[in-house]
Design an enzyme around this catalytic site. Structure first.
Site, short mmCIF file in Angstrom:
data_model
loop_
_atom_site.label_atom_id
_atom_site.label_comp_id
_atom_site.label_asym_id
_atom_site.label_seq_id
_atom_site.Cartn_x
_atom_site.Cartn_y
_atom_site.Cartn_z
N GLY A 22 -29.07 31.92 -21.54
CA GLY A 22 -29.24 30.60 -20.98
C GLY A 22 -29.37 29.48 -21.98
N GLY A 24 -26.96 28.53 -24.01
CA GLY A 24 -25.66 27.88 -24.19
C GLY A 24 -24.77 28.53 -25.23
N LYS A 25 -24.97 29.84 -25.47
CA LYS A 25 -24.15 30.54 -26.47
C LYS A 25 -22.66 30.45 -26.11
CE LYS A 25 -25.83 34.65 -26.11
NZ LYS A 25 -26.91 34.46 -25.13
N THR A 26 -22.36 30.80 -24.86
CA THR A 26 -20.95 30.90 -24.46
C THR A 26 -20.27 29.54 -24.52
OG1 THR A 26 -21.40 32.80 -23.04
CG2 THR A 26 -19.38 31.57 -22.61
N SER A 27 -20.90 28.51 -23.96
CA SER A 27 -20.27 27.19 -23.97
C SER A 27 -20.11 26.64 -25.37
CB SER A 27 -21.07 26.22 -23.09
OG SER A 27 -22.42 26.17 -23.48
N ASP A 49 -20.90 39.92 -23.84
CA ASP A 49 -22.13 39.68 -23.09
C ASP A 49 -21.97 40.21 -21.66
OD1 ASP A 49 -24.38 38.71 -21.84
OD2 ASP A 49 -24.21 36.69 -22.64
N THR A 506 -26.06 31.45 -16.76
CA THR A 506 -26.55 32.70 -17.33
C THR A 506 -27.82 33.21 -16.65
OG1 THR A 506 -25.49 32.23 -19.44
CG2 THR A 506 -27.26 33.85 -19.46
#
Length: 588
Positions: A22, A24-27, A49, A506
């Site tokens: 949550g 913001g790793k992916t974005s 993930d 997430t």
């Protein structure tokens, strides 16, 4: 602190993004990938993930092999599925024993290999295979990984013992050693990967955090673990730093809170390169949104974001009212770290006590600030509070396991056991008896528990008397309150579970995985609590109005698809300390 520009972290071929769910790793990883591709670099972004929303971000179906993003010619993405990999991996290990061992033994083996550790080790196996495939990777200038392995997994894979013989003979009830059993043939490949991770010229480890205490503490812990493994080339990105554009009360409080947290960043994190990204008023999905993240233009567009939910969601007061129809029972809050489980549990406990019910609140909150306040209130006749200290319980459990090890084990084999005991599963098993004692009080009162064992842990302890084996190491017998615990937790008339989440991608994905895990253990959550919602406030700040609009997708998904009953709690401007504040959020 400097605002992040992708070229500032582009000196390394491999970029590993890591952080709590949550943050913001992916974005952040996707936006970096898009920006580097637009600079003319050939880029591959890979997600390992289990809760990945990589497909949502790029708004297209992705495969387990590199797939070109049509609108960005230099950009490819692969969405590895660690849960499918873990399933195949589990079957590869267990398959040869089917029909040869009793079903109870097979069930026990399956649950041993169903935990988060197995998924993470399977994910590590997947991206190691990709990194080692020079035919696949040689065309890329950058390979970006959304989610790096934890220090715990890397330490397990680094241990030098002869895996096969020890793992075949190990009987100490390992939660992580089992998954390693199928990997002994790949030790040389893993050593090569570890060398690549530690190579400063080749790899940068990017820690992603939010400007809040728990997220920064997690980044510090991860940084220390990686430093100890020789992975010292690290950077920190603080994602979601808010700059208000109004004098709105909620906006003023949020900005003030964040700035206080940022002042407390530890020296360890200050010693590495630090960058920030702003809180943006839109969902980071789609190529245009990803491109906009690095544009230094004014954020927010007054009046652009207007949203009203189609449904009226109730407050925590509904949970208190429904529970109050019973004379006693167990209420448990569950969810990933940082979503507000402790606060929700305490608020429900106060609400029940206010209605005259006898309530016992048990928390695993190490700070225990809520308990300190609650102990001194006028509700003390109805409400008692205790604390389960996870560190104490884990230390005791580790000591008991290590004292019972066979004297013939080598130093390397003992090192394996010690590292296995660092597993997240260990803490759950260690506090299990303490939870069981607390639940036993529900015969004539409400027991409110902050953070319960997951479905995996309950099944692990239930399968093939594995919990009985653990207890025998401690005191040679299984207490009655343990024997009747799991049947009680499965009884919907005695136990009531609330999953706590945030209105973001997430946390919702992770709560859904937790719900599926509980269902495997035949436990059905009764409520989902959506906490810290800007949608449920009266903010007029343009950025926060945008955040409220972005929440709507996830609130509606929880309400329409995932939850039996949905509760919403507004973002709180002030710290929730004291009975009066807890009463307020119950009735908000």
């Amino acid at each position: 602190m400097e605002r992040l520009r992708p070229e500032l972290i582009s000196n390394n071929r491999n970029l590993f993004f890591t952080g709590k769910g949550g943050v913001g790793k992916t974005s952040t990883a996707c936006a970096t990938a898009v920006a580097l591709a637009e600079l003319g670099k050939q880029v591959l972004i890979v997600s390992t993930d289990p809760a990945s929303n990589l497909q949502d971000v790029f708004e297209m179906e992705l495969e387990t092999y590199p797939t070109q993003i049509p609108t960005i010619p230099n950009l490819y993405a692969a969405n590895l599925d660690p849960e499918q990999a873990a399933l195949e991996y589990r079957e590869k290990i267990i398959g040869p024993y089917r029909g040869k061992l009793p079903q109870a033994a097979i069930t026990n083996m399956e649950e041993q290999l169903s935990g988060a550790c197995t998924v993470e080790i399977a994910a590590f196996d997947e991206f190691t295979n990709l990194l080692a495939n020079e035919e696949t990777t040689k065309q890329f200038d950058h390979i970006i990984f959304d989610t790096a392995p934890t220090g715990h997994t890397l330490r397990l894979l680094q241990l030098p013992t002869a895996w096969n013989s020890f793992l075949d003979e190990s009987t100490h009830g390992a939660s992580c050693l089992g998954p390693l059993a199928g990997l002994e043939k790949k030790k040389s490949l893993y050593k090569k990967t570890m060398r690549a991770l530690a190579n400063k010229e080749e790899t940068l480890l990017v820690l992603v955090a939010r400007p809040d205490r728990s997220s920064l503490d997690e980044a510090k812990r991860a940084s220390l673990e990686l430093n100890q493994l020789g992975i010292t080339n690290q950077s920190l990105i603080i994602n979601g730093v808010f700059k208000r554009q109004s004098n709105d009360l909620v906006a003023c409080k949020l900005e003030e809170k964040q700035q206080q947290e940022l002042k407390g960043i530890s020296n360890l994190l200050y010693d590495m390169r630090n960058y920030f990204l702003p809180l943006v008023p839109y969902n980071l999905t789609g190529i245009n949104a990803l491109k906009n993240l690095f544009i230094d233009s004014e954020i927010g567009n007054k009046g652009k974001y207007e949203s009203n939910l189609d449904m009226q969601l109730p407050s925590l007061e509904k949970i208190v009212a429904q529970l109050s129809n019973n004379e006693h029972g167990v209420f448990m809050t569950m969810g990933k770290g940082g979503v507000g489980k402790t606060t929700m549990a305490a608020a429900v406990a106060v609400g029940l006590a206010e209605k005259g019910h006898k309530v016992h609140l048990t928390t695993t909150d190490p700070a225990a600030h809520l308990m300190h306040v609650l102990d001194e209130t006028q509700l003390s006749d109805y409400l008692t509070v205790s604390s389960i200290n996870p560190k104490h319980e884990v230390d005791l459990y580790k000591k008991q396991v290590l004292e019972k090890l066979d004297d013939s084990l080598t130093e390397d084999e003992i090192a394996f056991v010690k590292e296995d005991l660092e597993s997240p599963c260990t803490e759950e098993i260690a506090v299990f008896q303490a939870f069981a004692k607390a639940v036993d009080l529900s015969d004539d009162a409400f027991v409110v528990i902050d953070t319960a064992p997951t479905g995996h842990t309950l099944l692990l302890l239930d399968a093939a008397e594995s919990y009985h084996q653990e207890v025998e190491r401690a005191n040679g017998k299984m207490p009655a309150y343990v024997q009747k615990l799991i049947p009680r937790l499965r009884d919907p008339n005695q136990t009531f579970v609330a999953l706590v989440t945030l209105p973001e991608a997430t946390p919702v994905h992770e709560a859904n995985r937790l719900q599926e895990d509980l269902r495997r253990a035949k436990i059905e959550p009764k409520w989902w609590i959506i906490n810290q919602s800007f949608q449920a406030t009266t903010t007029e700040d343009p950025v926060l109005k945008g955040r409220a609009y972005a929440e709507q997708t996830w609130i509606e998904r929880v309400f329409n698809e995932l939850a039996s009953e949905t509760i919403i709690v507004p973002w709180q401007a002030d710290d929730i300390i004291g009975v009066e504040r807890l009463k307020q959020i119950t009735k908000a």
